[in-house]
Write a protein that holds these residues in place. Structure first.
Motif, PDB file in Angstrom:
ATOM      1  N   THR A  33       0.834  -1.200   0.000  1.00 52.79           N
ATOM      2  CA  THR A  33       0.000   0.000   0.000  1.00 52.79           C
ATOM      3  C   THR A  33       0.871   1.253   0.000  1.00 52.79           C
ATOM      4  OG1 THR A  33      -1.787  -1.147   1.142  1.00 52.79           O
ATOM      5  CG2 THR A  33      -1.802   1.258   1.252  1.00 52.79           C
ATOM      6  N   SER A  34       1.876   1.271   0.837  1.00 48.09           N
ATOM      7  CA  SER A  34       2.770   2.430   0.909  1.00 48.09           C
ATOM      8  C   SER A  34       3.504   2.636  -0.409  1.00 48.09           C
ATOM      9  CB  SER A  34       3.774   2.241   2.048  1.00 48.09           C
ATOM     10  OG  SER A  34       4.686   3.307   2.083  1.00 48.09           O
ATOM     11  N   ALA A  35       4.048   1.559  -0.969  1.00 50.00           N
ATOM     12  CA  ALA A  35       4.784   1.672  -2.239  1.00 50.00           C
ATOM     13  C   ALA A  35       3.864   2.121  -3.364  1.00 50.00           C
ATOM     14  CB  ALA A  35       5.440   0.339  -2.591  1.00 50.00           C
ATOM     15  N   GLU A  77      -2.377  -4.997 -11.398  1.00 50.71           N
ATOM     16  CA  GLU A  77      -3.573  -5.514 -12.076  1.00 50.71           C
ATOM     17  C   GLU A  77      -4.125  -4.497 -13.064  1.00 50.71           C
ATOM     18  OE1 GLU A  77      -4.817  -8.515 -11.927  1.00 50.71           O
ATOM     19  OE2 GLU A  77      -3.569  -9.263 -10.290  1.00 50.71           O
ATOM     20  N   SER A  78      -4.136  -3.230 -12.644  1.00 48.08           N
ATOM     21  CA  SER A  78      -4.680  -2.201 -13.539  1.00 48.08           C
ATOM     22  C   SER A  78      -4.132  -0.835 -13.162  1.00 48.08           C
ATOM     23  CB  SER A  78      -6.209  -2.181 -13.480  1.00 48.08           C
ATOM     24  OG  SER A  78      -6.649  -1.764 -12.199  1.00 48.08           O
ATOM     25  N   LEU A  79      -4.108   0.022 -14.173  1.00 50.22           N
ATOM     26  CA  LEU A  79      -3.744   1.425 -14.013  1.00 50.22           C
ATOM     27  C   LEU A  79      -4.609   2.195 -14.994  1.00 50.22           C
ATOM     28  CD1 LEU A  79      -2.003   3.784 -12.987  1.00 50.22           C
ATOM     29  CD2 LEU A  79      -0.310   3.171 -14.733  1.00 50.22           C
ATOM     30  N   SER A  80      -5.407   3.101 -14.468  1.00 50.96           N
ATOM     31  CA  SER A  80      -6.305   3.852 -15.350  1.00 50.96           C
ATOM     32  C   SER A  80      -6.402   5.294 -14.873  1.00 50.96           C
ATOM     33  CB  SER A  80      -7.692   3.203 -15.374  1.00 50.96           C
ATOM     34  OG  SER A  80      -8.249   3.185 -14.069  1.00 50.96           O
ATOM     35  N   GLU A  81      -6.962   6.113 -15.752  1.00 51.70           N
ATOM     36  CA  GLU A  81      -7.192   7.508 -15.398  1.00 51.70           C
ATOM     37  C   GLU A  81      -8.670   7.793 -15.607  1.00 51.70           C
ATOM     38  OE1 GLU A  81      -5.369  11.959 -16.130  1.00 51.70           O
ATOM     39  OE2 GLU A  81      -4.411  10.221 -17.054  1.00 51.70           O
ATOM     40  N   ALA A  88      -4.955   2.794  -9.436  1.00 53.13           N
ATOM     41  CA  ALA A  88      -4.148   1.593  -9.659  1.00 53.13           C
ATOM     42  C   ALA A  88      -4.548   0.507  -8.666  1.00 53.13           C
ATOM     43  CB  ALA A  88      -2.666   1.899  -9.518  1.00 53.13           C
ATOM     44  N   VAL A  89      -4.464  -0.721  -9.144  1.00 55.24           N
ATOM     45  CA  VAL A  89      -4.749  -1.889  -8.313  1.00 55.24           C
ATOM     46  C   VAL A  89      -3.565  -2.837  -8.424  1.00 55.24           C
ATOM     47  CG1 VAL A  89      -6.303  -3.844  -7.920  1.00 55.24           C
ATOM     48  CG2 VAL A  89      -7.230  -1.656  -8.729  1.00 55.24           C
ATOM     49  N   THR A 112      -5.503  -0.955  -3.473  1.00 56.10           N
ATOM     50  CA  THR A 112      -5.931   0.030  -4.464  1.00 56.10           C
ATOM     51  C   THR A 112      -5.507   1.419  -4.003  1.00 56.10           C
ATOM     52  OG1 THR A 112      -7.868  -1.326  -4.981  1.00 56.10           O
ATOM     53  CG2 THR A 112      -7.939   0.968  -5.693  1.00 56.10           C
ATOM     54  N   ALA A 113      -5.108   2.245  -4.944  1.00 52.08           N
ATOM     55  CA  ALA A 113      -4.774   3.631  -4.627  1.00 52.08           C
ATOM     56  C   ALA A 113      -5.362   4.528  -5.703  1.00 52.08           C
ATOM     57  CB  ALA A 113      -3.262   3.820  -4.560  1.00 52.08           C
TER      58      ALA A 113
END
Length: 120
Positions: A33-35, A77-81, A88-89, A112-113
């Motif tokens: 989570t931190s990273a 898993e994913s990166l979206s805008e 990001a997940v 997730t962030a």
């Protein structure tokens, strides 16, 4: 009498083992989570790029932050805008130690962030 003591000891050992494994999974989740948070914030400061490049930058950022000895096999898993926000997940499989004795080899986790994109 010793047989009764031995039988009573089994649940105590299992409970202690579960606590050890739970603590390990919790530590790995916190590190991921931190990273992810730090890397995604940094990515949000850069001008938008194509998705493949953003994905690579996020991975590189996380690899630079995470301890190389991290025992989890993690992946993005994913990166979206969406609506000016990066989302990001990341998922991982965290190996167990004591729970392995009862057939639980790994515990899956997902973090997730979401951060605003501040660069234009």
């Amino acid at each position: 009498m010793p047989g009764v003591f031995a039988l009573a000891l089994v649940p105590v050992v299992c409970a202690a083992g579960a606590a050890v494994d739970y603590g390990h999974v919790t530590r790995v989740r916190a590190e991921l989570t931190s990273a992810l948070d730090r890397s995604l914030v940094d990515l949000g400061r850069h001008p938008p790029a194509d998705s493949r490049r953003q994905f690579a930058e996020l991975r590189e950022g996380m690899e630079n932050i995470l301890d190389p000895a991290l025992e989890a096999q993690w992946k993005i898993e994913s990166l979206s805008e969406r609506e000016g926000r990066l989302v990001a997940v990341v998922s991982a499989e965290v190996a167990t130690s004591i729970a392995r004795l009862v057939g639980i080899i790994a515990v899956p986790i997902t973090v997730t962030a979401e951060v605003p994109r501040v660069a234009g």
